[in-house]
Design an enzyme around this catalytic site. Structure first.
Site, mmCIF file in Angstrom:
data_model
loop_
_atom_site.group_PDB
_atom_site.id
_atom_site.type_symbol
_atom_site.label_atom_id
_atom_site.label_comp_id
_atom_site.label_asym_id
_atom_site.label_seq_id
_atom_site.Cartn_x
_atom_site.Cartn_y
_atom_site.Cartn_z
ATOM 1 N N GLY A 10 0.810 -1.203 0.000
ATOM 2 C CA GLY A 10 0.000 0.000 0.000
ATOM 3 C C GLY A 10 0.847 1.257 0.000
ATOM 4 O O GLY A 10 2.072 1.224 0.187
ATOM 5 N N SER A 11 0.192 2.355 -0.205
ATOM 6 C CA SER A 11 0.836 3.664 -0.172
ATOM 7 C C SER A 11 1.529 3.863 1.173
ATOM 8 O O SER A 11 0.994 3.486 2.219
ATOM 9 C CB SER A 11 -0.231 4.739 -0.388
ATOM 10 O OG SER A 11 0.323 6.018 -0.306
ATOM 11 N N SER A 12 2.722 4.413 1.144
ATOM 12 C CA SER A 12 3.507 4.738 2.340
ATOM 13 C C SER A 12 3.949 3.514 3.139
ATOM 14 O O SER A 12 4.267 3.619 4.319
ATOM 15 C CB SER A 12 2.751 5.714 3.253
ATOM 16 O OG SER A 12 2.469 6.909 2.553
ATOM 17 N N GLY A 14 6.649 1.745 2.367
ATOM 18 C CA GLY A 14 8.104 1.677 2.358
ATOM 19 C C GLY A 14 8.707 1.006 1.145
ATOM 20 O O GLY A 14 9.906 0.727 1.119
ATOM 21 N N LYS A 15 7.909 0.760 0.119
ATOM 22 C CA LYS A 15 8.390 0.059 -1.075
ATOM 23 C C LYS A 15 9.549 0.768 -1.757
ATOM 24 O O LYS A 15 10.559 0.137 -2.097
ATOM 25 C CB LYS A 15 7.250 -0.107 -2.099
ATOM 26 C CG LYS A 15 6.064 -0.867 -1.614
ATOM 27 C CD LYS A 15 4.948 -0.903 -2.640
ATOM 28 C CE LYS A 15 4.479 0.447 -3.095
ATOM 29 N NZ LYS A 15 3.871 1.309 -2.094
ATOM 30 N N ASP A 36 4.435 5.207 -9.389
ATOM 31 C CA ASP A 36 4.438 6.675 -9.313
ATOM 32 C C ASP A 36 5.135 7.289 -10.531
ATOM 33 O O ASP A 36 4.758 8.369 -10.983
ATOM 34 C CB ASP A 36 5.121 7.162 -8.029
ATOM 35 C CG ASP A 36 4.303 6.858 -6.783
ATOM 36 O OD1 ASP A 36 3.084 6.615 -6.915
ATOM 37 O OD2 ASP A 36 4.881 6.862 -5.685
#
Length: 177
Positions: A10-12, A14-15, A36
């Site tokens: 998911g968003s945020s 840490g990917k 992104d």
């Protein structure tokens, strides 16, 4: 030999930070691409119609058919780069769940892919989201678990209590097994 590493979370979660740590720790050069990057490459008009990509005030994300067409071309392009010899790390958010994985599988057919689930508790991801100026509030909480439903991984990492370096190290070990 692994040719593609796909980080889904998911968003945020840490990917991107994990992907950068991997790039810096692997002995061969790996290119890094993120969903992104694709979104940032699109014209503003793609965010104004239902056929593009609708980002809701509540953090929801609704990809339309024009977005899907460009996303498919992007995925196939990455597959071709790998077939020409590039090693690639992808950081993605499987908004459409199993369908998103199947799309990558089609684009990367015949290539050796390591599937990585990047988990982060929604409370931790939401706190990170608030610290960043480029995120829609609510996106992290909405995606934290939803992007993992029905997805099988070769390895899972959790950034809630583990550093990006630790997570990258775990992935690196899996690559070299």
């Amino acid at each position: 030999m692994v040719q593609v590493i796909i980080l889904n979370g998911g968003s945020s979660s840490g990917k991107t930070t994990i992907a950068k740590c991997l790039q810096n720790s692997l002995h061969t050069p790996w290119l890094r691409f993120s969903i992104d990057d694709l979104i940032n490459a699109m014209p503003e008009s793609m965010f104004k119609t239902a056929s593009g990509l609708k980002l809701g005030d509540d953090g929801s994300v609704s990809p339309g058919p024009e977005f899907r067409t460009l996303e498919s071309a992007w995925k196939y392009g990455i597959g071709e780069m790998v077939r020409k010899g590039a090693l690639v790390i992808i950081d993605d958010v499987f908004i459409s769940g199993v369908e998103a994985r199947q799309s990558w599988e089609t684009s990367l057919k015949g290539l050796e892919v390591l599937w990585v689930g990047v988990y982060c508790a929604s409370t931790a991801a939401s706190a990170r989201e608030k610290q960043r100026k480029d995120r829609t509030e609510g996106m992290a909480a909405a995606q934290a678990e939803a992007v993992h439903i029905g997805i099988d991984y070769d390895i899972k990492v959790d950034t809630t209590h583990h550093s990006p370096e630790s997570c990258a190290g775990k992935i690196k070990k899996k690559i070299h097994q």
